[in-house]
Design an enzyme around this catalytic site. Structure first.
Site, PDB file in Angstrom:
ATOM      1  N   ASN A  54       0.861  -1.177   0.000  1.00 56.01           N
ATOM      2  CA  ASN A  54       0.000   0.000   0.000  1.00 56.01           C
ATOM      3  C   ASN A  54       0.901   1.231   0.000  1.00 56.01           C
ATOM      4  OD1 ASN A  54      -1.736   2.126   0.552  1.00 56.01           O
ATOM      5  ND2 ASN A  54      -2.839   1.066   2.178  1.00 56.01           N
ATOM      6  N   ASN A  82       3.105   4.483 -10.452  1.00 56.65           N
ATOM      7  CA  ASN A  82       1.927   4.342 -11.309  1.00 56.65           C
ATOM      8  C   ASN A  82       0.617   4.229 -10.539  1.00 56.65           C
ATOM      9  OD1 ASN A  82       0.483   3.468 -13.929  1.00 56.65           O
ATOM     10  ND2 ASN A  82       0.165   1.715 -12.574  1.00 56.65           N
ATOM     11  N   TYR A 120      -8.399  14.839  -8.690  1.00 54.88           N
ATOM     12  CA  TYR A 120      -7.474  14.136  -9.582  1.00 54.88           C
ATOM     13  C   TYR A 120      -6.516  15.115 -10.261  1.00 54.88           C
ATOM     14  CZ  TYR A 120      -6.007  10.653 -13.060  1.00 54.88           C
ATOM     15  OH  TYR A 120      -5.277   9.780 -13.842  1.00 54.88           O
ATOM     16  N   ALA A 121      -7.053  16.229 -10.759  1.00 50.03           N
ATOM     17  CA  ALA A 121      -6.227  17.234 -11.432  1.00 50.03           C
ATOM     18  C   ALA A 121      -5.186  17.823 -10.483  1.00 50.03           C
ATOM     19  CB  ALA A 121      -7.104  18.339 -12.004  1.00 50.03           C
ATOM     20  N   ILE A 154      -6.790   6.384 -22.215  1.00 44.92           N
ATOM     21  CA  ILE A 154      -6.179   5.080 -22.453  1.00 44.92           C
ATOM     22  C   ILE A 154      -7.194   3.982 -22.142  1.00 44.92           C
ATOM     23  CG2 ILE A 154      -4.203   3.596 -21.936  1.00 44.92           C
ATOM     24  CD1 ILE A 154      -3.437   6.354 -23.057  1.00 44.92           C
TER      25      ILE A 154
END
Length: 244
Positions: free
Chosen positions: A58, A85, A150-151, A185
């Site tokens: 984690n 990632n 998120y941004a 993606i």
């Protein structure tokens, strides 16, 4: 391309992360540690590649990260590549976004990247070389409706990376830090989007398609290898021209 290199990839169980693990393993990495919380899925990777090791980890658990890094260092003596990632989304318009959704995305996407890098960068600096690759997003460079959390995290990853590219190269260490900013993606994170939205994004993208995990993995392979030895502090957009 990655001969004798020890690589660590977070979020390695599926999607982009899994593809990066497989790409690194297929390009002669000595060992690729696929770190994720989904140990069952990663066990498949271990059965397919002799140079992949699944680690249940984690990125928000600093003590577990420290223990993991110490074990890798004790066994191999070095870590050459880190791919940050691991990431999540909890999208909503700002008037509907909860504090929990803000905190969770921030903890995983931003602090998680910090946690992993803080633990591994000193190992690279001691050895005098290394490549740190962190996943940002075109949302982090250009924003998007309903993704304030998120941004903010993906933009923060870019800012941290720019600072790291200067900090980690001090005293002659060839430790590089770069970002990849994917466009839209085909991954488990996008599979549930309505077809109408997917068609719209394809039409909006100059190359008229969604990207694949392989597109991103090839970029990561380049940044991990010595072929990019004079590249640091940069954000590589792999988005089919979506953001120009």
């Amino acid at each position: 391309m990655l001969k004798d290199k020890i690589c660590v990839v977070t979020g390695g169980a599926q999607g982009i992360g899994r593809c990066i693990v497989e790409t690194f393993a297929s390009n002669d990495a000595k060992m690729v540690f696929a770190c994720d919380m989904n140990a069952a899925v990663m066990a498949e990777l271990e059965s397919q590649y002799t140079n992949v090791r699944a680690v249940e980890l984690n990125v928000c658990d600093r003590s577990s990260i420290a223990n993991f890094v110490e074990k890798v260092k004790a066994e191999f003596g070095h870590i050459d590549v880190l791919v940050n990632n691991a990431g999540i989304t909890r999208d909503n318009l700002i008037d509907k976004m909860t504090e929990d959704d803000w905190d969770l995305v921030s903890d995983v996407n931003l602090k998680g990247v910090f946690n992993m890098t803080q633990a591994i960068a000193p190992v690279m600096m001691e050895c005098g070389a290394g490549s740190i690759i962190s996943m940002s997003s075109v949302v982090g460079t250009d924003g998007n409706v309903g993704q304030s959390n998120y941004a903010a995290t993906k933009g923060g990853v870019i800012a941290m990376t720019k600072g790291w590219s200067k900090e980690f190269a001090r005293k002659g260490a060839k430790v590089r830090a770069n970002c990849i900013a994917p466009g839209f993606i085909e991954t488990p994170m996008t599979v549930d989007l309505p077809e109408k939205i997917l068609d719209y994004m394809k039409k909006k993208t100059p190359l008229q398609r969604m990207g694949t995990p392989e597109d991103i993995a090839e970029g990561a392979l380049f940044l991990a290898s010595e072929r990019s030895s004079f590249i640091t502090g940069q954000t590589l957009k792999i988005d089919g021209g979506l953001v120009i």
